[in-house]
Design a protein around this motif. Structure first.
Motif, PDB file in Angstrom:
ATOM      1  N   ASP A  95       0.803  -1.216   0.000  1.00  0.00           N
ATOM      2  CA  ASP A  95       0.000   0.000   0.000  1.00  0.00           C
ATOM      3  C   ASP A  95       0.843   1.276   0.000  1.00  0.00           C
ATOM      4  O   ASP A  95       0.377   2.331  -0.429  1.00  0.00           O
ATOM      5  N   TYR A  96       2.060   1.156   0.501  1.00  0.00           N
ATOM      6  CA  TYR A  96       2.940   2.326   0.606  1.00  0.00           C
ATOM      7  C   TYR A  96       4.229   2.035  -0.166  1.00  0.00           C
ATOM      8  O   TYR A  96       5.149   1.387   0.346  1.00  0.00           O
ATOM      9  N   SER A  97       4.270   2.532  -1.384  1.00  0.00           N
ATOM     10  CA  SER A  97       5.383   2.190  -2.280  1.00  0.00           C
ATOM     11  C   SER A  97       6.089   3.394  -2.889  1.00  0.00           C
ATOM     12  O   SER A  97       6.966   3.233  -3.726  1.00  0.00           O
ATOM     13  N   CYS A  98       5.702   4.595  -2.453  1.00  0.00           N
ATOM     14  CA  CYS A  98       6.288   5.812  -3.027  1.00  0.00           C
ATOM     15  C   CYS A  98       7.202   6.467  -1.990  1.00  0.00           C
ATOM     16  O   CYS A  98       6.724   6.979  -0.976  1.00  0.00           O
ATOM     17  N   PRO A  99       8.515   6.470  -2.220  1.00  0.00           N
ATOM     18  CA  PRO A  99       9.425   6.977  -1.194  1.00  0.00           C
ATOM     19  C   PRO A  99       9.556   8.495  -1.199  1.00  0.00           C
ATOM     20  O   PRO A  99       9.338   9.160  -2.212  1.00  0.00           O
ATOM     21  N   ILE A 100       9.897   9.034  -0.012  1.00  0.00           N
ATOM     22  CA  ILE A 100      10.444  10.381   0.061  1.00  0.00           C
ATOM     23  C   ILE A 100      11.896  10.221   0.498  1.00  0.00           C
ATOM     24  O   ILE A 100      12.231   9.302   1.237  1.00  0.00           O
ATOM     25  N   TYR A 101      12.754  11.116   0.017  1.00  0.00           N
ATOM     26  CA  TYR A 101      14.191  10.906   0.127  1.00  0.00           C
ATOM     27  C   TYR A 101      14.876  11.977   0.973  1.00  0.00           C
ATOM     28  O   TYR A 101      14.486  13.151   0.958  1.00  0.00           O
ATOM     29  N   SER A 102      15.940  11.556   1.654  1.00  0.00           N
ATOM     30  CA  SER A 102      16.888  12.513   2.205  1.00  0.00           C
ATOM     31  C   SER A 102      17.808  12.985   1.085  1.00  0.00           C
ATOM     32  O   SER A 102      17.810  12.419  -0.021  1.00  0.00           O
ATOM     33  N   CYS A 103      18.573  14.024   1.349  1.00  0.00           N
ATOM     34  CA  CYS A 103      19.413  14.617   0.302  1.00  0.00           C
ATOM     35  C   CYS A 103      20.624  13.727   0.004  1.00  0.00           C
ATOM     36  O   CYS A 103      21.363  13.356   0.926  1.00  0.00           O
ATOM     37  N   ARG A 114      13.092  15.517 -11.568  1.00  0.00           N
ATOM     38  CA  ARG A 114      11.973  14.716 -11.059  1.00  0.00           C
ATOM     39  C   ARG A 114      11.769  13.465 -11.910  1.00  0.00           C
ATOM     40  O   ARG A 114      11.561  12.363 -11.383  1.00  0.00           O
ATOM     41  N   GLU A 115      11.823  13.619 -13.219  1.00  0.00           N
ATOM     42  CA  GLU A 115      11.609  12.464 -14.093  1.00  0.00           C
ATOM     43  C   GLU A 115      12.669  11.407 -13.866  1.00  0.00           C
ATOM     44  O   GLU A 115      12.365  10.200 -13.811  1.00  0.00           O
ATOM     45  N   ASN A 120      12.639   7.061 -13.647  1.00  0.00           N
ATOM     46  CA  ASN A 120      13.788   6.235 -14.020  1.00  0.00           C
ATOM     47  C   ASN A 120      14.531   5.648 -12.832  1.00  0.00           C
ATOM     48  O   ASN A 120      15.513   4.921 -13.017  1.00  0.00           O
ATOM     49  N   GLY A 121      14.097   5.954 -11.608  1.00  0.00           N
ATOM     50  CA  GLY A 121      14.695   5.337 -10.423  1.00  0.00           C
ATOM     51  C   GLY A 121      16.140   5.719 -10.181  1.00  0.00           C
ATOM     52  O   GLY A 121      16.939   4.882  -9.725  1.00  0.00           O
ATOM     53  N   ALA A 122      16.497   6.983 -10.440  1.00  0.00           N
ATOM     54  CA  ALA A 122      17.896   7.393 -10.353  1.00  0.00           C
ATOM     55  C   ALA A 122      18.464   7.268  -8.942  1.00  0.00           C
ATOM     56  O   ALA A 122      19.680   7.148  -8.782  1.00  0.00           O
TER      57      ALA A 122
END
Length: 311
Positions: A95-103, A114-115, A120-122
């Motif tokens: 249900d929770y698959s979208c990450p937020i990231y640290s720098c 963003r893209e 592209n999973g950079a």
């Protein structure tokens, strides 16, 4: 500091015509003590030599120590922002698959668009995930607000705040939907954008190359999120501005929708550009989000500059 304040307003084309506090709509009835409490949060950063005696009423303090200055005619645009409460998970689940990231520590990775990150999973495999949200829409609007309260299923949570941006320009998704005649400029709101994205897909979000990285925050539950001055912001008193025109820490009188209020410029935002552009912090949670989403109006802004900087 006072000299730089005057220099910045001169560069922006200040209106030097005399202005009086009595002419400000609502000045006499505003809660100046509340404005002072907000001002005091960042006073040591912007005005370290300016002291306020407890015997001096807050209104008297502002009137005695500051002079009114407008950038141009003072007319501009006001919106609102808030601290969302967002369901999240500390680990990735179905249900929770979208990450937020640290720098990212690597400057090259910090500059991904963003893209590159979302599509592209950079950043995959770098271990930068702070938490996981339900979808890219929640993640995108968390980035727009710049801070949030993540609510975990076990009742625990996490406060997160702005850490850094990737350096790419901010492109407004709302403006793009108006350009496409999906909505008019008068009717568009954050909730309408979210509903449209959930119905039509999230590819449009990739038009905005700007991307925000976050950091966990240790804040009390009754504290506002941290603004760009690294101090908690105050509902209905903290104003996000463009620091190229309004120096942070400056008191700003705003008049909008028939009311006036003394705010303090304590935050910035990617979409907040121009000499009379403001974004009012409306608080935490759904009700604050509703108010913030509906705040999209004309405003007249008047700066309060130290009298010694205006001579």
């Amino acid at each position: 500091m006072t000299g730089s304040l005057l220099k910045d307003t001169e560069k922006a084309g200040s209106d030097t015509r005399p202005l009086s506090f009595e002419a400000l709509r609502g000045w006499s009835t505003d809660d100046h003590a509340a404005a002072w409490a907000c001002f005091e949060r960042t006073r040591d950063l912007a005005y370290p030599a300016m002291q306020h005696s407890v015997e001096t009423p807050s209104r008297e303090f502002f009137e005695a120590r500051f002079k009114l200055v407008r950038l141009g005619d003072g007319r501009g645009h006001l919106t609102g922002y808030y601290e969302p409460e967002i369901p999240a998970s500390p680990i990735r689940t179905g249900d929770y698959s979208c990450p937020i990231y640290s720098c990212p520590p690597d400057p090259a990775s910090q500059a991904f668009t963003r893209e590159a990150i979302v599509k592209n999973g950079a950043l995959d495999g770098l271990g930068l995930e702070i938490a996981w949200l339900r979808d890219p829409i929640d993640a995108f609007f968390l980035q727009v607000q710049g801070s949030g309260r993540l609510m975990f299923a076990d009742g625990k949570g996490m406060r997160v705040g702005f850490a850094a941006k990737n350096g790419h320009p901010y492109v407004s998704i709302g403006a793009e939907l108006v350009r496409r005649d999906v909505f008019t400029a008068d009717e568009i709101s954050a909730d309408q954008i979210k509903d449209w994205l959930r119905l039509n897909g999230t590819d449009l979000l990739l038009l905005n190359p700007s991307f925000v990285f976050f950091r966990p925050l240790e804040l009390s539950q009754d504290s506002g999120p941290l603004g760009s001055m690294d101090r908690p912001v105050t509902p209905d008193r903290t104003l996000a501005v463009d620091p190229a025109h309004i120096p942070l820490g400056t008191p700003v009188w705003i008049e909008f929708q028939g009311q006036g209020r003394l705010c303090i410029a304590q935050d910035i935002g990617g979409a907040i550009k121009g000499p009379n552009r403001g974004d009012l912090y409306c608080g935490t949670g759904a009700d604050a989000g509703l108010r913030a989403g509906q705040l999209n109006t004309e405003v007249t802004m008047t700066l309060l500059l130290p009298r010694e900087a205006s001579t």
